[in-house]
Design a protein around this motif. Structure first.
Motif, PDB file in Angstrom:
ATOM      1  N   GLU A 188      51.026  38.908  37.196  1.00 35.49           N
ATOM      2  CA  GLU A 188      49.658  39.353  36.997  1.00 35.49           C
ATOM      3  C   GLU A 188      48.912  38.380  36.090  1.00 35.49           C
ATOM      4  OE1 GLU A 188      52.288  43.151  36.802  1.00 35.49           O
ATOM      5  OE2 GLU A 188      52.345  41.070  36.104  1.00 35.49           O
ATOM      6  N   SER A 189      47.617  38.309  36.273  1.00 35.38           N
ATOM      7  CA  SER A 189      46.768  37.522  35.398  1.00 35.38           C
ATOM      8  C   SER A 189      45.366  38.108  35.423  1.00 35.38           C
ATOM      9  CB  SER A 189      46.736  36.056  35.833  1.00 35.38           C
ATOM     10  OG  SER A 189      46.206  35.927  37.127  1.00 35.38           O
ATOM     11  N   GLY A 190      44.543  37.667  34.475  1.00 36.91           N
ATOM     12  CA  GLY A 190      43.151  38.106  34.451  1.00 36.91           C
ATOM     13  C   GLY A 190      42.819  39.150  33.412  1.00 36.91           C
ATOM     14  N   GLY A 191      43.825  39.624  32.704  1.00 37.73           N
ATOM     15  CA  GLY A 191      43.551  40.609  31.668  1.00 37.73           C
ATOM     16  C   GLY A 191      42.835  39.978  30.486  1.00 37.73           C
ATOM     17  N   GLY A 192      42.358  40.821  29.586  1.00 38.81           N
ATOM     18  CA  GLY A 192      41.665  40.318  28.409  1.00 38.81           C
ATOM     19  C   GLY A 192      40.882  41.406  27.717  1.00 38.81           C
ATOM     20  N   LEU A 193      39.990  40.975  26.852  1.00 35.37           N
ATOM     21  CA  LEU A 193      39.139  41.882  26.083  1.00 35.37           C
ATOM     22  C   LEU A 193      37.729  41.874  26.663  1.00 35.37           C
ATOM     23  CD1 LEU A 193      38.592  43.643  23.556  1.00 35.37           C
ATOM     24  CD2 LEU A 193      38.143  41.500  22.316  1.00 35.37           C
ATOM     25  N   VAL A 194      37.191  43.056  26.894  1.00 37.21           N
ATOM     26  CA  VAL A 194      35.852  43.170  27.467  1.00 37.21           C
ATOM     27  C   VAL A 194      35.152  44.363  26.822  1.00 37.21           C
ATOM     28  CG1 VAL A 194      36.643  44.595  29.392  1.00 37.21           C
ATOM     29  CG2 VAL A 194      34.563  43.228  29.644  1.00 37.21           C
ATOM     30  N   GLN A 195      33.851  44.301  26.758  1.00 36.75           N
ATOM     31  CA  GLN A 195      33.092  45.420  26.219  1.00 36.75           C
ATOM     32  C   GLN A 195      32.931  46.517  27.270  1.00 36.75           C
ATOM     33  OE1 GLN A 195      29.387  43.799  24.697  1.00 36.75           O
ATOM     34  NE2 GLN A 195      30.256  43.672  22.627  1.00 36.75           N
ATOM     35  N   ALA A 196      32.742  47.712  26.803  1.00 37.67           N
ATOM     36  CA  ALA A 196      32.497  48.830  27.716  1.00 37.67           C
ATOM     37  C   ALA A 196      31.300  48.523  28.610  1.00 37.67           C
ATOM     38  CB  ALA A 196      32.251  50.105  26.916  1.00 37.67           C
ATOM     39  N   GLY A 197      31.454  48.850  29.881  1.00 38.58           N
ATOM     40  CA  GLY A 197      30.429  48.556  30.864  1.00 38.58           C
ATOM     41  C   GLY A 197      30.623  47.232  31.569  1.00 38.58           C
ATOM     42  N   GLY A 198      31.526  46.422  31.056  1.00 41.34           N
ATOM     43  CA  GLY A 198      31.784  45.114  31.628  1.00 41.34           C
ATOM     44  C   GLY A 198      32.751  45.159  32.797  1.00 41.34           C
ATOM     45  N   SER A 199      33.123  43.972  33.259  1.00 45.38           N
ATOM     46  CA  SER A 199      33.987  43.841  34.434  1.00 45.38           C
ATOM     47  C   SER A 199      35.102  42.841  34.171  1.00 45.38           C
ATOM     48  CB  SER A 199      33.178  43.371  35.646  1.00 45.38           C
ATOM     49  OG  SER A 199      32.165  44.293  35.980  1.00 45.38           O
ATOM     50  N   LEU A 200      36.194  43.040  34.870  1.00 36.31           N
ATOM     51  CA  LEU A 200      37.305  42.100  34.889  1.00 36.31           C
ATOM     52  C   LEU A 200      37.882  42.098  36.293  1.00 36.31           C
ATOM     53  CD1 LEU A 200      39.418  42.747  31.635  1.00 36.31           C
ATOM     54  CD2 LEU A 200      38.144  40.680  32.197  1.00 36.31           C
ATOM     55  N   ARG A 201      38.488  40.982  36.666  1.00 40.19           N
ATOM     56  CA  ARG A 201      39.224  40.937  37.935  1.00 40.19           C
ATOM     57  C   ARG A 201      40.653  40.513  37.644  1.00 40.19           C
ATOM     58  NH1 ARG A 201      38.520  37.351  43.434  1.00 40.19           N
ATOM     59  NH2 ARG A 201      39.363  35.700  42.093  1.00 40.19           N
ATOM     60  N   LEU A 202      41.568  41.369  37.982  1.00 38.43           N
ATOM     61  CA  LEU A 202      42.983  41.068  37.844  1.00 38.43           C
ATOM     62  C   LEU A 202      43.507  40.462  39.145  1.00 38.43           C
ATOM     63  CD1 LEU A 202      44.276  44.312  36.065  1.00 38.43           C
ATOM     64  CD2 LEU A 202      43.262  42.247  35.061  1.00 38.43           C
ATOM     65  N   SER A 203      44.476  39.580  38.988  1.00 40.67           N
ATOM     66  CA  SER A 203      45.136  38.970  40.141  1.00 40.67           C
ATOM     67  C   SER A 203      46.626  39.224  40.062  1.00 40.67           C
ATOM     68  CB  SER A 203      44.884  37.455  40.180  1.00 40.67           C
ATOM     69  OG  SER A 203      43.518  37.164  40.309  1.00 40.67           O
ATOM     70  N   CYS A 204      47.237  39.373  41.216  1.00 41.82           N
ATOM     71  CA  CYS A 204      48.685  39.548  41.317  1.00 41.82           C
ATOM     72  C   CYS A 204      49.181  38.550  42.350  1.00 41.82           C
ATOM     73  CB  CYS A 204      49.014  40.971  41.735  1.00 41.82           C
ATOM     74  SG  CYS A 204      50.760  41.252  42.099  1.00 41.82           S
TER      75      CYS A 204
END
Length: 120
Positions: A6-22
């Motif tokens: 897995e990759s793509g994790g991190g710290l984000v503010q509420a309301g934001g977006s992230l995309r994880l990859s596997c």
């Protein structure tokens, strides 16, 4: 055997977006469904989403439905989890898991996880 990273994790503010990859390696010639689970500290592992080998069938947990989208690119042996409108309660370690067949039934292989932290 299928190895998942897995990759793509991190710290984000509420309301934001992230995309994880596997990313999958190993028995990549096989056809297998893939799912995402998450585990917050002190809580049980929770199902988030899953997708069949063909991509035609997707499944979502109630807590992420409408905000998360699972997709896959079989040419790249990669499954994605697009996470939008993130909330602090989405904070968890996110795990990718592969079934042994093309339709999602239960996980057989697990990745090591990636941390997602949503700040308020």
């Amino acid at each position: 055997q299928v190895q998942l990273v897995e990759s793509g994790g991190g710290l984000v503010q509420a309301g934001g977006s992230l995309r994880l990859s596997c990313a999958a390696s190993g028995r990549t010639a096989g056809r297998y469904a893939v799912g995402w689970f998450r585990q917050a500290p002190g809580k049980e592992r929770q199902f988030a989403a899953a997708i069949s080998w063909s991509g035609w069938n997707t499944y979502y947990g109630d807590s992420v439905k409408g905000r998360f989208t699972i997709s896959r690119d079989n040419a790249k042996n990669t499954v994605y989890l697009q996470m939008n409108s993130l909330k602090p309660e989405d904070t968890a370690v996110y795990y990718c898991a592969a079934d042994s067949g093309p339709d999602w039934v239960r996980p057989s292989y697990w990745g090591q996880g990636t941390q997602v932290t949503v700040s308020s």
